[in-house]
Design a protein around this motif. Structure first.
Motif, PDB file in Angstrom:
ATOM      1  N   ASP A  27       8.409 -67.709 -37.369  1.00 46.77           N
ATOM      2  CA  ASP A  27       8.818 -66.550 -38.170  1.00 46.77           C
ATOM      3  C   ASP A  27      10.020 -65.839 -37.550  1.00 46.77           C
ATOM      4  O   ASP A  27      10.924 -65.394 -38.261  1.00 46.77           O
ATOM      5  N   ALA A  28      10.045 -65.744 -36.222  1.00 43.65           N
ATOM      6  CA  ALA A  28      11.178 -65.103 -35.550  1.00 43.65           C
ATOM      7  C   ALA A  28      12.463 -65.900 -35.760  1.00 43.65           C
ATOM      8  O   ALA A  28      13.524 -65.326 -36.062  1.00 43.65           O
ATOM      9  N   VAL A  29      12.382 -67.216 -35.623  1.00 40.31           N
ATOM     10  CA  VAL A  29      13.557 -68.071 -35.840  1.00 40.31           C
ATOM     11  C   VAL A  29      14.009 -67.965 -37.291  1.00 40.31           C
ATOM     12  O   VAL A  29      15.203 -67.880 -37.584  1.00 40.31           O
ATOM     13  N   ASP A  30      13.065 -67.951 -38.205  1.00 41.38           N
ATOM     14  CA  ASP A  30      13.383 -67.828 -39.631  1.00 41.38           C
ATOM     15  C   ASP A  30      14.107 -66.512 -39.913  1.00 41.38           C
ATOM     16  O   ASP A  30      15.110 -66.478 -40.624  1.00 41.38           O
ATOM     17  N   ALA A  31      13.613 -65.426 -39.328  1.00 32.97           N
ATOM     18  CA  ALA A  31      14.241 -64.117 -39.525  1.00 32.97           C
ATOM     19  C   ALA A  31      15.643 -64.088 -38.918  1.00 32.97           C
ATOM     20  O   ALA A  31      16.578 -63.555 -39.535  1.00 32.97           O
ATOM     21  N   LEU A  32      15.814 -64.650 -37.724  1.00 32.31           N
ATOM     22  CA  LEU A  32      17.134 -64.685 -37.098  1.00 32.31           C
ATOM     23  C   LEU A  32      18.124 -65.495 -37.922  1.00 32.31           C
ATOM     24  O   LEU A  32      19.292 -65.113 -38.054  1.00 32.31           O
ATOM     25  N   ALA A  33      17.663 -66.603 -38.483  1.00 31.36           N
ATOM     26  CA  ALA A  33      18.543 -67.409 -39.333  1.00 31.36           C
ATOM     27  C   ALA A  33      18.975 -66.601 -40.559  1.00 31.36           C
ATOM     28  O   ALA A  33      20.153 -66.596 -40.928  1.00 31.36           O
ATOM     29  N   ALA A  34      18.033 -65.913 -41.174  1.00 29.23           N
ATOM     30  CA  ALA A  34      18.357 -65.103 -42.354  1.00 29.23           C
ATOM     31  C   ALA A  34      19.353 -64.004 -42.002  1.00 29.23           C
ATOM     32  O   ALA A  34      20.326 -63.769 -42.737  1.00 29.23           O
ATOM     33  N   ILE A  35      19.133 -63.342 -40.870  1.00 31.51           N
ATOM     34  CA  ILE A  35      20.045 -62.283 -40.434  1.00 31.51           C
ATOM     35  C   ILE A  35      21.444 -62.841 -40.189  1.00 31.51           C
ATOM     36  O   ILE A  35      22.446 -62.245 -40.594  1.00 31.51           O
ATOM     37  N   ALA A  36      21.511 -64.004 -39.533  1.00 33.11           N
ATOM     38  CA  ALA A  36      22.813 -64.627 -39.261  1.00 33.11           C
ATOM     39  C   ALA A  36      23.550 -64.919 -40.565  1.00 33.11           C
ATOM     40  O   ALA A  36      24.754 -64.666 -40.685  1.00 33.11           O
ATOM     41  N   PHE A  37      22.841 -65.452 -41.558  1.00 33.62           N
ATOM     42  CA  PHE A  37      23.482 -65.767 -42.836  1.00 33.62           C
ATOM     43  C   PHE A  37      23.891 -64.509 -43.601  1.00 33.62           C
ATOM     44  O   PHE A  37      24.959 -64.474 -44.224  1.00 33.62           O
ATOM     45  N   ILE A  38      23.077 -63.480 -43.563  1.00 29.61           N
ATOM     46  CA  ILE A  38      23.411 -62.239 -44.280  1.00 29.61           C
ATOM     47  C   ILE A  38      24.645 -61.586 -43.667  1.00 29.61           C
ATOM     48  O   ILE A  38      25.593 -61.222 -44.377  1.00 29.61           O
ATOM     49  N   ILE A  39      24.632 -61.449 -42.341  1.00 36.24           N
ATOM     50  CA  ILE A  39      25.794 -60.831 -41.686  1.00 36.24           C
ATOM     51  C   ILE A  39      27.026 -61.717 -41.856  1.00 36.24           C
ATOM     52  O   ILE A  39      28.125 -61.225 -42.144  1.00 36.24           O
ATOM     53  N   GLY A  40      26.842 -63.036 -41.694  1.00 32.74           N
ATOM     54  CA  GLY A  40      27.963 -63.960 -41.890  1.00 32.74           C
ATOM     55  C   GLY A  40      28.550 -63.856 -43.290  1.00 32.74           C
ATOM     56  O   GLY A  40      29.771 -63.873 -43.462  1.00 32.74           O
ATOM     57  N   SER A  41      27.689 -63.726 -44.275  1.00 30.89           N
ATOM     58  CA  SER A  41      28.167 -63.590 -45.655  1.00 30.89           C
ATOM     59  C   SER A  41      29.004 -62.325 -45.821  1.00 30.89           C
ATOM     60  O   SER A  41      30.062 -62.348 -46.470  1.00 30.89           O
ATOM     61  N   ALA A  42      28.545 -61.224 -45.252  1.00 30.96           N
ATOM     62  CA  ALA A  42      29.290 -59.966 -45.351  1.00 30.96           C
ATOM     63  C   ALA A  42      30.636 -60.071 -44.640  1.00 30.96           C
ATOM     64  O   ALA A  42      31.645 -59.536 -45.121  1.00 30.96           O
ATOM     65  N   LEU A  43      30.662 -60.769 -43.512  1.00 27.48           N
ATOM     66  CA  LEU A  43      31.906 -60.887 -42.752  1.00 27.48           C
ATOM     67  C   LEU A  43      32.959 -61.737 -43.462  1.00 27.48           C
ATOM     68  O   LEU A  43      34.137 -61.627 -43.166  1.00 27.48           O
ATOM     69  N   PHE A  44      32.533 -62.567 -44.393  1.00 28.44           N
ATOM     70  CA  PHE A  44      33.500 -63.380 -45.135  1.00 28.44           C
ATOM     71  C   PHE A  44      34.357 -62.566 -46.101  1.00 28.44           C
ATOM     72  O   PHE A  44      35.351 -63.058 -46.624  1.00 28.44           O
ATOM     73  N   PHE A  45      34.000 -61.324 -46.354  1.00 23.40           N
ATOM     74  CA  PHE A  45      34.800 -60.503 -47.259  1.00 23.40           C
ATOM     75  C   PHE A  45      36.147 -60.099 -46.667  1.00 23.40           C
ATOM     76  O   PHE A  45      37.043 -59.697 -47.388  1.00 23.40           O
ATOM     77  N   SER A  46      36.281 -60.205 -45.351  1.00 28.34           N
ATOM     78  CA  SER A  46      37.539 -59.845 -44.711  1.00 28.34           C
ATOM     79  C   SER A  46      38.103 -61.057 -43.976  1.00 28.34           C
ATOM     80  O   SER A  46      37.374 -61.754 -43.269  1.00 28.34           O
ATOM     81  N   GLU A  47      39.392 -61.294 -44.155  1.00 25.93           N
ATOM     82  CA  GLU A  47      40.015 -62.428 -43.474  1.00 25.93           C
ATOM     83  C   GLU A  47      39.949 -62.286 -41.959  1.00 25.93           C
ATOM     84  O   GLU A  47      39.849 -63.280 -41.238  1.00 25.93           O
TER      85      GLU A  47
END
Length: 93
Positions: A27-47
């Motif tokens: 569950d911890a690994v699953d949550a960390l993966a989700a957090i990484a993807f969410i933050i990564g997705s937000a960071l793609f909005f800026s070059e």
């Protein structure tokens, strides 16, 4: 074993504890993966943050690859645990 986990029907309390520890890790690994993807997705909005976003996507992908290995490790660990002793049962009669 606690009543809340009684439905899992493990062979011994030790089996239930091992299963529970691996589930928490999963569950911890699953949550960390989700957090990484969410933050990564937000960071793609800026070059200017796309490199960081790419790294977070890679980290999230690696974490998703770790997840099945946790289950495999858990299953091997559970298989190595001693079976319960059934001292009250008749043997071979």
């Amino acid at each position: 074993m606690s009543k809340s986990k009684a439905w899992m029907n493990f062979e011994t309390d030790q089996h239930g504890e091992v299963y529970s520890r691996y589930q928490k890790l999963y569950d911890a690994v699953d949550a960390l993966a989700a957090i990484a993807f969410i933050i990564g997705s937000a960071l793609f909005f800026s070059e200017s943050t796309q490199t960081a976003a790419t790294w977070l996507f890679l980290i999230g992908s690696v974490l998703f690859g770790v997840r099945p290995m946790i289950h495999v490790s858990r299953d091997f660990h559970l298989a190595r645990l001693p079976a319960p002793s059934h001292s009250g049962e008749e043997q071979g009669e």
